[in-house]
Design an enzyme around this catalytic site. Structure first.
Site, short mmCIF file in Angstrom:
data_model
loop_
_atom_site.label_atom_id
_atom_site.label_comp_id
_atom_site.label_asym_id
_atom_site.label_seq_id
_atom_site.Cartn_x
_atom_site.Cartn_y
_atom_site.Cartn_z
N GLU A 86 -4.67 -0.96 -1.42
CA GLU A 86 -5.77 -0.87 -0.76
C GLU A 86 -6.86 -0.15 -1.51
O GLU A 86 -6.66 0.93 -1.88
CB GLU A 86 -5.63 -0.38 0.76
CG GLU A 86 -7.10 -0.66 1.39
CD GLU A 86 -7.11 -0.04 2.79
OE1 GLU A 86 -6.17 0.08 3.34
OE2 GLU A 86 -8.14 0.07 3.47
N CYS A 133 -2.24 -2.34 7.98
CA CYS A 133 -1.83 -3.08 6.89
C CYS A 133 -0.87 -4.03 6.82
O CYS A 133 -0.93 -5.51 6.35
CB CYS A 133 -2.05 -2.57 5.41
SG CYS A 133 -3.52 -1.82 5.22
N GLN A 189 8.11 -12.91 21.96
CA GLN A 189 7.87 -14.31 22.41
C GLN A 189 8.35 -15.37 21.50
O GLN A 189 7.77 -16.07 20.87
CB GLN A 189 6.31 -14.41 22.37
CG GLN A 189 5.67 -13.28 23.31
CD GLN A 189 4.13 -13.60 23.38
OE1 GLN A 189 3.41 -14.54 23.46
NE2 GLN A 189 3.37 -12.71 22.72
N ASP A 237 0.81 -1.13 -0.22
CA ASP A 237 -0.02 -0.10 -0.01
C ASP A 237 0.85 1.23 -0.05
O ASP A 237 0.38 2.24 0.78
CB ASP A 237 -1.03 0.10 1.11
CG ASP A 237 -1.93 -1.11 1.08
OD1 ASP A 237 -1.94 -1.99 0.19
OD2 ASP A 237 -2.89 -1.46 2.20
N LYS A 239 -6.47 -5.04 -3.18
CA LYS A 239 -7.00 -5.77 -1.81
C LYS A 239 -8.20 -4.87 -1.28
O LYS A 239 -7.90 -3.75 -0.99
CB LYS A 239 -6.12 -6.02 -0.79
CG LYS A 239 -5.25 -4.82 -0.41
CD LYS A 239 -4.31 -5.44 0.60
CE LYS A 239 -3.48 -4.41 1.54
NZ LYS A 239 -4.23 -3.51 2.48
N VAL A 249 3.17 0.28 4.10
CA VAL A 249 2.59 1.17 5.28
C VAL A 249 1.11 0.65 5.35
O VAL A 249 0.45 -0.13 4.42
CB VAL A 249 2.36 2.70 4.62
CG1 VAL A 249 3.88 3.05 4.72
CG2 VAL A 249 1.75 2.78 3.50
N THR A 250 0.49 0.79 6.62
CA THR A 250 1.18 1.33 7.76
C THR A 250 1.30 0.10 8.71
O THR A 250 0.81 -0.96 8.68
CB THR A 250 0.39 2.38 8.42
OG1 THR A 250 -1.04 1.47 8.92
CG2 THR A 250 -0.10 3.32 7.71
N LYS A 274 -7.60 -4.64 4.91
CA LYS A 274 -6.26 -4.36 5.40
C LYS A 274 -5.23 -5.27 5.08
O LYS A 274 -4.13 -5.10 4.93
CB LYS A 274 -6.29 -3.87 6.78
CG LYS A 274 -7.37 -2.85 7.59
CD LYS A 274 -7.32 -1.50 6.65
CE LYS A 274 -8.22 -0.54 7.05
NZ LYS A 274 -8.29 0.51 6.33
#
Ligand code: TIU
Length: 223
Positions: free
Chosen positions: A69, A159, A199, A21, A126, A154-155, A129
């Site tokens: 997008e 997205c 994680q 995007d 698309k 971005v961002t 997002k």
């Protein structure tokens, strides 16, 4: 190559550079992003390092995929929940400074000149997002034999994150290039990146583009 939380291994033949995007409406002054009250300078900082990554990816023959997008002109692919958000005059489909906001075919919807796709590079339109929802991206990647994604654009927290989460659940290995993703909010940028590699790499890996470029230029993609 070095990355957080531990080295990222990739085979260039099974890896795609995904550029999410980088559209005028998000990145340029006077676009949709700015009309929402955002400071686009944070997004513009992404352009030079992303140009370097794109140039090198093209040189070594890495698969390059761009996303945009946006919605079809009659907005039939835009759910009411997305359409009805926010100030009515600034909604999707309304006339904006760069054409109808987030409508395919409009000037503002297209990718900035600095990162314009080359003929032959896949451009995925698309409606959401995430880059997988409502698109052929999964089928295209399967066809290409791509299993690792180097994610930029971005961002970061919208997205990019949605795409990385979708990709992670679909079994792709994702490396996010920290200086090639951007947010309108510096704190979201920092935390958004931490959320990916925390994680033990819950969604993937994070590294600066310098590390990826060093790794890429050591490995030519076999044709
Ligand atoms: N591409 C993308 O992130 N779409 C957005 O709407 N992002 C915002 O941060 N608004």
């Amino acid at each position: 190559m070095p990355a957080d939380p531990y080295p990222f291994e990739f085979d260039p033949a099974g890896t795609a550079l995904l550029i999410i995007d980088m559209q005028r409406d998000f990145v340029e002054p006077g676009g949709f992003g700015e009309t929402l009250g955002n400071d686009v300078s944070w997004l513009q900082a992404v352009v030079p390092p992303l140009q370097r990554v794109l140039a090198t990816a093209r040189e070594v023959g890495l698969t390059v995929i761009h996303t945009r997008e946006g919605h079809v002109p009659d907005l039939s692919d835009c759910p009411p929940a997305k359409l009805n958000r926010g100030e009515p005059s600034l909604r999707i489909g309304e006339p904006g400074p760069k054409g109808r906001i987030l409508v395919r075919g409009e000037y503002g919807h297209d990718i900035i000149d600095e990162l314009a796709p080359l003929p032959g590079e896949l451009v995925v339109d698309k409606p959401g997002k995430g880059s997988f929802h409502g698109t052929s991206l999964g089928a295209e990647l399967a066809e290409l034999g791509v299993t690792s994604l180097v994610v930029t654009g971005v961002t970061t927290e919208v997205c990019v994150h949605t795409t990385v989460r979708e990709a992670n659940d679909r079994g792709y290995e994702c490396l996010v290039l920290s200086d090639c993703v951007g947010s309108y909010f510096p704190e979201f940028q920092r935390v958004g990146l931490e959320m990916i590699s925390a994680q033990g790499g819950i969604f993937g890996w994070v590294a600066p583009s310098s590390a990826f470029l060093a790794a890429l230029t050591l490995q030519e993609v076999p044709s």
